[in-house]
Design an enzyme around this catalytic site. Structure first.
Site, PDB file in Angstrom:
ATOM      1  N   ARG A 122      26.946  15.163   3.124  1.00  0.00           N
ATOM      2  CA  ARG A 122      28.173  14.609   4.206  1.00  0.00           C
ATOM      3  C   ARG A 122      29.156  14.003   3.721  1.00  0.00           C
ATOM      4  O   ARG A 122      30.027  13.456   4.374  1.00  0.00           O
ATOM      5  CB  ARG A 122      27.030  13.501   5.066  1.00  0.00           C
ATOM      6  CG  ARG A 122      26.213  14.374   5.996  1.00  0.00           C
ATOM      7  CD  ARG A 122      25.757  13.230   7.055  1.00  0.00           C
ATOM      8  NE  ARG A 122      24.787  13.811   7.914  1.00  0.00           N
ATOM      9  CZ  ARG A 122      24.385  12.990   9.161  1.00  0.00           C
ATOM     10  NH1 ARG A 122      24.305  11.789   8.845  1.00  0.00           N
ATOM     11  NH2 ARG A 122      23.752  13.526   9.812  1.00  0.00           N
ATOM     12  N   TYR A 127      29.380   1.785 -12.583  1.00  0.00           N
ATOM     13  CA  TYR A 127      29.601   3.316 -12.102  1.00  0.00           C
ATOM     14  C   TYR A 127      29.429   4.176 -13.422  1.00  0.00           C
ATOM     15  O   TYR A 127      28.614   5.175 -13.414  1.00  0.00           O
ATOM     16  CB  TYR A 127      30.839   3.421 -11.314  1.00  0.00           C
ATOM     17  CG  TYR A 127      30.566   4.832 -10.428  1.00  0.00           C
ATOM     18  CD1 TYR A 127      30.016   5.090  -9.740  1.00  0.00           C
ATOM     19  CD2 TYR A 127      31.663   5.733 -11.028  1.00  0.00           C
ATOM     20  CE1 TYR A 127      29.639   6.520  -9.214  1.00  0.00           C
ATOM     21  CE2 TYR A 127      31.687   7.281 -10.490  1.00  0.00           C
ATOM     22  CZ  TYR A 127      30.908   7.412  -9.584  1.00  0.00           C
ATOM     23  OH  TYR A 127      30.833   8.718  -9.205  1.00  0.00           O
ATOM     24  N   PRO A 172      34.368  15.768 -13.048  1.00  0.00           N
ATOM     25  CA  PRO A 172      35.764  16.068 -12.441  1.00  0.00           C
ATOM     26  C   PRO A 172      36.612  14.834 -12.645  1.00  0.00           C
ATOM     27  O   PRO A 172      36.087  13.510 -12.862  1.00  0.00           O
ATOM     28  CB  PRO A 172      35.350  15.975 -10.907  1.00  0.00           C
ATOM     29  CG  PRO A 172      34.193  15.360 -10.797  1.00  0.00           C
ATOM     30  CD  PRO A 172      33.304  15.367 -12.087  1.00  0.00           C
TER      31      PRO A 172
END
Length: 328
Positions: A16, A140, A167
Site C-alpha cells: 500500500r 533508520y 535504492p
C-alpha cells in the site's frame, strides 16, 4: 531461484506504500497474476507469530520486502526508537518466516542512507560500514544495515537466496506529502504548490529550504525501482552473486543535483516563480549521496525515467489527490 512462471505466488510486503504499489502494478503489467499482500491493519509484520502464520497459510514463492517505517529528517529525529525498533522487528519477522517456509527468493529493499556520511562518491556497496553514519537518520540506517546483514547471514549459513537492493532517494505517485514526515522532494513540491498565489498581493509566496540548499542528491522514480525489482527477480542467482557476492545491489540513476537545483526544477514543473529562502538553523544532512550502479549496469539494467518527467508525473498525481495526504 529466479522468477519464471507468471503463476508464481509473489508476496509484496508493504503493497500500500508508494514503493509497494509501484512494484505491484509493475509486476501485474509484466504478466504476473498471483500477487498477494496484506494491509498493516490485517497483518502486523512486527509480530513474528502472526507473520509466520501468514507465510504458512499463503506459502509464497517469492517475497519483496518493501514494508518499512519511513520518513525524512524531521521524523527520524523525533521518533528514533520507532524508526529503529519497528524496522528491525519487520525485518526479523519477515526474513525468518521466509527462511522457515522455504521461499525461493526474497528481495529486501534497503536505502542508501546505510552508507557513511562522508563515503567516497559515488558510493559503492564496498563502502558499507567503513565510517560514521549521518546522525539525522542513523536509526533508520542501522535498521536497514541489520536487514541486509540478516539476509547475508541466512545465505551464508543456510544457502537462502536472499538479496538486498539499495535504492537511492525515491519519489513518485503515492508519495508522502505530509510536511511532518515526508522526504525533501515531495515536501518541496507541496510547498511550491501551496505557495502559488499565496502572497498577500496574490503573487507567489516564498518557499523556504532547510539549510544551505547545497547538498547534492540523486532521485529515482518509484516505477524505475519497481522495474529493477522485476529484473532482479528474473535474473539467475549465480549471475547476481558473480557481481555481488554478498547479495547487495545499488539502484540509482547515476547523476545527482543540488537541492537548490532541484527546487528550480520543481518551480518549473509547478509554475511557481516566488522567491526561494533558506533556513540556516536547519540541518543539511549528508553533503552528497550518489550511488555507484556498476553492479546493476553489469547485469544489464538502467533507469529510464528522467527527473523532469518523473516530477511531472508526481505533480500530476498530487494535484488529483490534493487535500488528502496519502502516506507512503
Amino acid at each position: 531461484m529466479k522468477l519464471e512462471s507468471p503463476d508464481a505466488k509473489i508476496y509484496v510486503a508493504g503493497h500500500r506504500g508508494m514503493v509497494g504499489r509501484a512494484i505491484w502494478s509493475h509486476l501485474e503489467e509484466a504478466g504476473y497474476t498471483n500477487l498477494i499482500g496484506r494491509s498493516s491493519e490485517a497483518l502486523d509484520l512486527r509480530d513474528p507469530q502472526a507473520t509466520r502464520a501468514f507465510f504458512e497459510e499463503e506459502q509464497p514463492d517469492f517475497v519483496v520486502l518493501a514494508a518499512a517505517r519511513v520518513g525524512g529528517i524531521l521524523a527520524n529525529d523525533r521518533y528514533p526508537a520507532d524508526f529503529i525498533g519497528d524496522n528491525l522487528a519487520i525485518e526479523q519477522s519477515v526474513i525468518q518466516a521466509a527462511h522457515e517456509t522455504g521461499v525461493d527468493r526474497l528481495i529486501f529493499l534497503g536505502s542508501t542512507c546505510i552508507y557513511p556520511k562522508h563515503a567516497d562518491q559515488p558510493m559503492s556497496e564496498e563502502s558499507l560500514l567503513t565510517g560514521p553514519l549521518e546522525p539525522t537518520n542513523q536509526w533508520y540506517a542501522v535498521a536497514k544495515i541489520a536487514g541486509h546483514k540478516l539476509c547475508e547471514a541466512y545465505h551464508r549459513q543456510h544457502g537462502d537466496d536472499m538479496l538486498t537492493l539499495m535504492p537511492t532517494n525515491l519519489y513518485g505517485p503515492g508519495d508522502d506529502f505530509d510536511l511532518e514526515t515526508s522526504h525533501v522532494l515531495p515536501a518541496l513540491l507541496r510547498k511550491a504548490h501551496e505557495a502559488k498565489g499565496a502572497a498577500p498581493d496574490g503573487s507567489d509566496a516564498p518557499v523556504t529550504l532547510w539549510g544551505t540548499g547545497e547538498p547534492k542528491r540523486e532521485f529515482l522514480y518509484a516505477q524505475d525501482l519497481a522495474d529493477a525489482v522485476r529484473f532482479v527477480l528474473e535474473t539467475p542467482e549465480e549471475a547476481i552473486r558473480e557481481v555481488a557476492p554478498e547479495g547487495m545491489l545499488n539502484v540509482g540513476v547515476g547523476e545527482d543535483l543540488s537541492i537548490n537545483d532541484l527546487m528550480a526544477l520543481i518551480q518549473e514543473v509547478v509554475g511557481h516563480d516566488g522567491p526561494i529562502e533558506h533556513d540556516p538553523s536547519k540541518p543539511d544532512g549528508t553533503p552528497r549521496k550518489l550511488v555507484d550502479t556498476s553492479r546493476l549496469d553489469a547485469l544489464g539494467w538502467e533507469a529510464e525515467t528522467s527527473l523532469r518527467e518523473g516530477l511531472q508525473n508526481t505533480y500530476d498525481w498530487y494535484r488529483k489527490h490534493e487535500g488528502g495526504i496519502v502516506a507512503a
